[in-house]
Motif scaffolding. Structure first.
Motif, PDB file in Angstrom:
ATOM      1  N   PRO A   1       0.822  -1.190   0.043  1.00  0.00           N
ATOM      2  CA  PRO A   1      -0.040   0.006   0.022  1.00  0.00           C
ATOM      3  C   PRO A   1       0.841   1.309  -0.021  1.00  0.00           C
ATOM      4  N   GLY A   2       0.482   2.282  -0.891  1.00  0.00           N
ATOM      5  CA  GLY A   2       1.242   3.440  -0.955  1.00  0.00           C
ATOM      6  C   GLY A   2       2.701   3.402  -1.910  1.00  0.00           C
ATOM      7  N   GLU A   3       2.990   2.177  -2.455  1.00  0.00           N
ATOM      8  CA  GLU A   3       4.172   2.362  -3.127  1.00  0.00           C
ATOM      9  C   GLU A   3       4.009   2.339  -4.617  1.00  0.00           C
ATOM     10  N   GLU A   4       2.762   2.628  -5.250  1.00  0.00           N
ATOM     11  CA  GLU A   4       2.605   2.409  -6.425  1.00  0.00           C
ATOM     12  C   GLU A   4       3.184   3.198  -7.604  1.00  0.00           C
ATOM     13  N   ASP A   5       3.664   4.736  -7.185  1.00  0.00           N
ATOM     14  CA  ASP A   5       4.269   5.323  -8.033  1.00  0.00           C
ATOM     15  C   ASP A   5       5.815   5.028  -8.041  1.00  0.00           C
ATOM     16  N   ALA A   6       6.288   4.689  -6.663  1.00  0.00           N
ATOM     17  CA  ALA A   6       7.743   4.411  -6.717  1.00  0.00           C
ATOM     18  C   ALA A   6       8.106   3.249  -7.344  1.00  0.00           C
ATOM     19  N   VAL A   7       7.237   2.254  -7.380  1.00  0.00           N
ATOM     20  CA  VAL A   7       7.316   1.042  -7.995  1.00  0.00           C
ATOM     21  C   VAL A   7       7.208   1.063  -9.491  1.00  0.00           C
ATOM     22  N   LEU A   8       6.275   2.158 -10.011  1.00  0.00           N
ATOM     23  CA  LEU A   8       6.227   2.174 -11.607  1.00  0.00           C
ATOM     24  C   LEU A   8       7.593   3.009 -11.982  1.00  0.00           C
ATOM     25  N   ALA A   9       8.005   3.870 -11.217  1.00  0.00           N
ATOM     26  CA  ALA A   9       9.335   4.528 -11.406  1.00  0.00           C
ATOM     27  C   ALA A   9      10.455   3.479 -11.751  1.00  0.00           C
ATOM     28  N   ARG A  10      10.458   2.599 -10.823  1.00  0.00           N
ATOM     29  CA  ARG A  10      11.444   1.407 -10.733  1.00  0.00           C
ATOM     30  C   ARG A  10      11.421   0.781 -11.825  1.00  0.00           C
ATOM     31  N   VAL A  11      10.146   0.256 -12.262  1.00  0.00           N
ATOM     32  CA  VAL A  11       9.957  -0.406 -13.527  1.00  0.00           C
ATOM     33  C   VAL A  11      10.377   0.130 -14.815  1.00  0.00           C
ATOM     34  N   ALA A  12      10.203   1.509 -14.761  1.00  0.00           N
ATOM     35  CA  ALA A  12      10.572   2.353 -15.951  1.00  0.00           C
ATOM     36  C   ALA A  12      12.028   2.233 -16.028  1.00  0.00           C
ATOM     37  N   GLU A  13      12.755   2.039 -14.978  1.00  0.00           N
ATOM     38  CA  GLU A  13      14.352   1.898 -14.999  1.00  0.00           C
ATOM     39  C   GLU A  13      14.654   0.519 -15.570  1.00  0.00           C
ATOM     40  N   ILE A  14      13.984  -0.567 -14.882  1.00  0.00           N
ATOM     41  CA  ILE A  14      14.253  -1.930 -15.252  1.00  0.00           C
ATOM     42  C   ILE A  14      14.095  -2.054 -16.665  1.00  0.00           C
ATOM     43  N   VAL A  15      13.009  -1.646 -17.487  1.00  0.00           N
ATOM     44  CA  VAL A  15      12.768  -2.008 -18.639  1.00  0.00           C
ATOM     45  C   VAL A  15      13.610  -1.143 -19.702  1.00  0.00           C
ATOM     46  N   GLY A  16      13.942  -0.107 -19.461  1.00  0.00           N
ATOM     47  CA  GLY A  16      14.658   0.583 -20.354  1.00  0.00           C
ATOM     48  C   GLY A  16      13.639   1.827 -20.905  1.00  0.00           C
ATOM     49  N   GLU A  17      14.251   2.944 -21.632  1.00  0.00           N
ATOM     50  CA  GLU A  17      13.569   3.884 -22.062  1.00  0.00           C
ATOM     51  C   GLU A  17      12.928   3.671 -23.388  1.00  0.00           C
ATOM     52  N   ASP A  18      13.535   2.598 -24.074  1.00  0.00           N
ATOM     53  CA  ASP A  18      13.113   2.144 -25.424  1.00  0.00           C
ATOM     54  C   ASP A  18      11.645   1.724 -25.404  1.00  0.00           C
ATOM     55  N   ILE A  19      11.163   1.163 -23.968  1.00  0.00           N
ATOM     56  CA  ILE A  19       9.923   0.417 -23.901  1.00  0.00           C
ATOM     57  C   ILE A  19       9.039   1.239 -23.247  1.00  0.00           C
ATOM     58  N   GLU A  20       7.764   1.344 -23.926  1.00  0.00           N
ATOM     59  CA  GLU A  20       6.599   1.949 -23.466  1.00  0.00           C
ATOM     60  C   GLU A  20       5.833   1.363 -22.463  1.00  0.00           C
ATOM     61  N   ILE A  21       5.448   2.134 -21.367  1.00  0.00           N
ATOM     62  CA  ILE A  21       4.560   1.343 -20.242  1.00  0.00           C
ATOM     63  C   ILE A  21       3.073   2.252 -20.424  1.00  0.00           C
ATOM     64  N   VAL A  22       2.373   1.520 -20.413  1.00  0.00           N
ATOM     65  CA  VAL A  22       0.914   1.637 -20.561  1.00  0.00           C
ATOM     66  C   VAL A  22       0.101   1.065 -19.248  1.00  0.00           C
ATOM     67  N   VAL A  23      -0.196   2.073 -18.351  1.00  0.00           N
ATOM     68  CA  VAL A  23      -0.882   1.621 -17.193  1.00  0.00           C
ATOM     69  C   VAL A  23      -2.354   1.209 -17.663  1.00  0.00           C
ATOM     70  N   MET A  24      -2.839   0.145 -17.395  1.00  0.00           N
ATOM     71  CA  MET A  24      -3.975  -0.435 -17.842  1.00  0.00           C
ATOM     72  C   MET A  24      -5.176  -0.012 -17.030  1.00  0.00           C
ATOM     73  N   HIS A  25      -4.713  -0.341 -15.565  1.00  0.00           N
ATOM     74  CA  HIS A  25      -5.675  -0.369 -14.363  1.00  0.00           C
ATOM     75  C   HIS A  25      -4.819  -0.417 -13.126  1.00  0.00           C
ATOM     76  N   ARG A  26      -5.013   0.606 -12.392  1.00  0.00           N
ATOM     77  CA  ARG A  26      -4.579   0.554 -10.933  1.00  0.00           C
ATOM     78  C   ARG A  26      -5.643   0.920 -10.000  1.00  0.00           C
ATOM     79  N   ASP A  27      -5.383   0.560  -8.773  1.00  0.00           N
ATOM     80  CA  ASP A  27      -6.203   0.689  -7.720  1.00  0.00           C
ATOM     81  C   ASP A  27      -5.485   0.576  -6.432  1.00  0.00           C
ATOM     82  N   ILE A  28      -5.777   1.032  -5.230  1.00  0.00           N
ATOM     83  CA  ILE A  28      -5.267   1.342  -4.120  1.00  0.00           C
ATOM     84  C   ILE A  28      -4.964   0.194  -3.247  1.00  0.00           C
ATOM     85  N   GLY A  29      -3.984   0.066  -2.405  1.00  0.00           N
ATOM     86  CA  GLY A  29      -4.010  -0.623  -1.465  1.00  0.00           C
ATOM     87  C   GLY A  29      -4.752  -0.387  -0.054  1.00  0.00           C
ATOM     88  N   LEU A  30      -5.049  -1.462   0.662  1.00  0.00           N
ATOM     89  CA  LEU A  30      -5.636  -1.071   2.052  1.00  0.00           C
ATOM     90  C   LEU A  30      -4.923  -1.645   3.175  1.00  0.00           C
TER      91      LEU A  30
END
Length: 439
Positions: free
Chosen positions: A320-349
């Protein structure tokens, strides 16, 4: 009772019969708006509720995407209402991989088999059977209940709980708490049976990875290959080991596990404690960290054509609460040549393991299984409680089941040969009935 009856009904208790009837309705949800629809199941539930003298309402978020909601008057309506909810859709099942027809509702070896047997037509059936026991005997639940059976939970509730919360919030007026799936079931470890009450759930981030390149003949020397670049990104994200981070819920759970095992969290690490719970570790270990699992690949249209586009779906569950930080890290992992499309997101509880409802759950389980401790845990997946939280409703996972020690219950969720013991259904219905009468 309406619909789906046959001669064998005479030997089945009501909870099993309702669950079997619902399993036989193929409500497969393929995601991204593709579904067989839930209308048949919703109409079945509506008929059950009308038989009890209630006035349920069918709500369509889209053609075939039907939810049903009814209100039950309580003995003390001045108390805040409780939402008791389930979902009617199921994930796909390939019959070639099953030992039984996944939509046959077969009963054998003391278990009910079929897609939805644990996720979550079992709880739907327990809710309906509990209401029949309460109302059929002339009694009332302690407080008002909002009974909701949602569509589209397996797609994040877009055509189900989120639609109702946004478009029909008045249906949940006066409700402050909710109970639903994936909690209240028993686990056995350290020679002792315990129950897990779901007080927390991870956030959901579904993404699509897109790689593009130059289309060409398959015999060409091509370094700009979209499939190759996507494959490298998928492998990188799939092999990422996210660090362990404990929340209040998981820290408390690990302390309780250690106590039952006669050790301390300092002597055994988080993963070791999770693994010591046996089959329950299938849920618990994933709650200690973010997970990122590739789930679908799509590219190309012919053996000798290099495609110019390749796509992959990745199911990310963050703490919970780490969604944005994880997405930023995913972008680093896959590299700038890969487009990331968020299809659906929802909160943690995350909800404290305390308060009158938690106390009532612990007391009720204690009456039915004396001496068995109740432990808080974080669900590695998600439920419709996410949507209800937007209305200020605090949700818990409580679909009570007393299970045999060696049944790998977590593997039943979205797995092959999904099944639930008949006596667990009977146990759950009675526990739920007593909770609704007393709380």
């Amino acid at each position: 009772m309406t619909s789906g009856s046959d001669a064998s009904d005479l030997t089945l208790d009501e909870t099993t019969r309702i669950a079997r009837d619902l399993i036989r309705m193929d409500t497969t949800n393929y995601g991204e708006g593709r579904s067989n629809g839930e209308t048949e199941a919703a109409e079945y539930v509506e008929a059950c509720l009308r038989d009890l003298g209630l006035e349920p309402e069918l709500i369509d978020a889209a053609p075939g995407r039907t939810s049903v909601v009814a209100r039950v008057a309580g003995a003390n309506p001045e108390k805040p209402a409780l939402v008791v909810h389930g979902h009617l859709d199921v994930v796909p099942a390939d019959p070639a991989n099953w030992s039984v027809d996944p939509f046959g509702g077969e009963i054998k070896d003391g278990l009910l088999w079929g897609r939805g047997a644990v996720d979550m037509k079992n709880m739907d059936a327990m809710i309906l059977a509990s209401l029949r026991e309460i109302l059929g005997s002339g009694r009332r639940p302690e407080r008002d209940l909002v009974i909701a059976m949602f569509s589209d939970e397996e797609n994040g509730g877009v055509f189900g709980s989120h639609h109702l919360v946004t478009e029909r919030p008045e249906l949940f007026a006066g409700a402050t708490e909710a109970i639903s799936e994936v909690g209240g079931y028993s686990i056995t470890f350290g020679g002792r049976r315990s129950y897990l009450l779901q007080t927390s759930e991870k956030a959901l981030v579904w993404i699509k990875l897109v790689a593009t390149g130059r289309a060409a003949h398959g015999s060409r020397y091509v370094q700009d290959n979209a499939v190759t670049r996507l494959s490298e990104a998928v492998a990188a994200i799939g092999r990422t080991e996210w660090p362990v981070r404990l929340t209040d819920t998981t820290e408390q759970l690990l302390r309780e596990i250690a106590t039952i095992l006669g050790t301390t969290p300092e002597r055994l690490g988080p993963d070791e404690l999770a693994l010591a719970t046996g089959t329950a570790s299938g849920f618990i270990q994933a709650s200690l960290r973010t997970t990122s699992n590739p789930t679908l690949l799509q590219a190309g249209y012919k053996h000798n054509v290099i495609p110019d586009r390749a796509e992959a779906l990745v199911d990310i569950r963050t703490l919970p609460g780490e969604e944005d930080a994880v997405l930023a890290r995913v972008a680093e992992i896959v590299g700038e040549d890969i487009e990331i499309v968020v299809m659906h997101r929802d909160i943690g509880l995350e909800t404290p393991f305390s308060g009158p409802l938690v106390d009532a759950v612990v007391e009720t389980l204690g009456r039915h299984d004396p001496g068995a401790p109740v432990l808080p845990y974080m669900l590695s997946g998600g439920t419709d409680n996410k949507a209800l939280s937007l209305l200020g409703i605090t949700g818990y996972g409580f679909a009570p089941l007393r299970l045999p020690e060696h049944l790998d219950f977590p593997a039943m969720f979205h797995g092959v040969d999904e099944r639930v013991p008949l006596d667990a259904l009977g146990f759950g219905k009675q526990v739920l009935t007593d909770l609704l009468l007393d709380y």
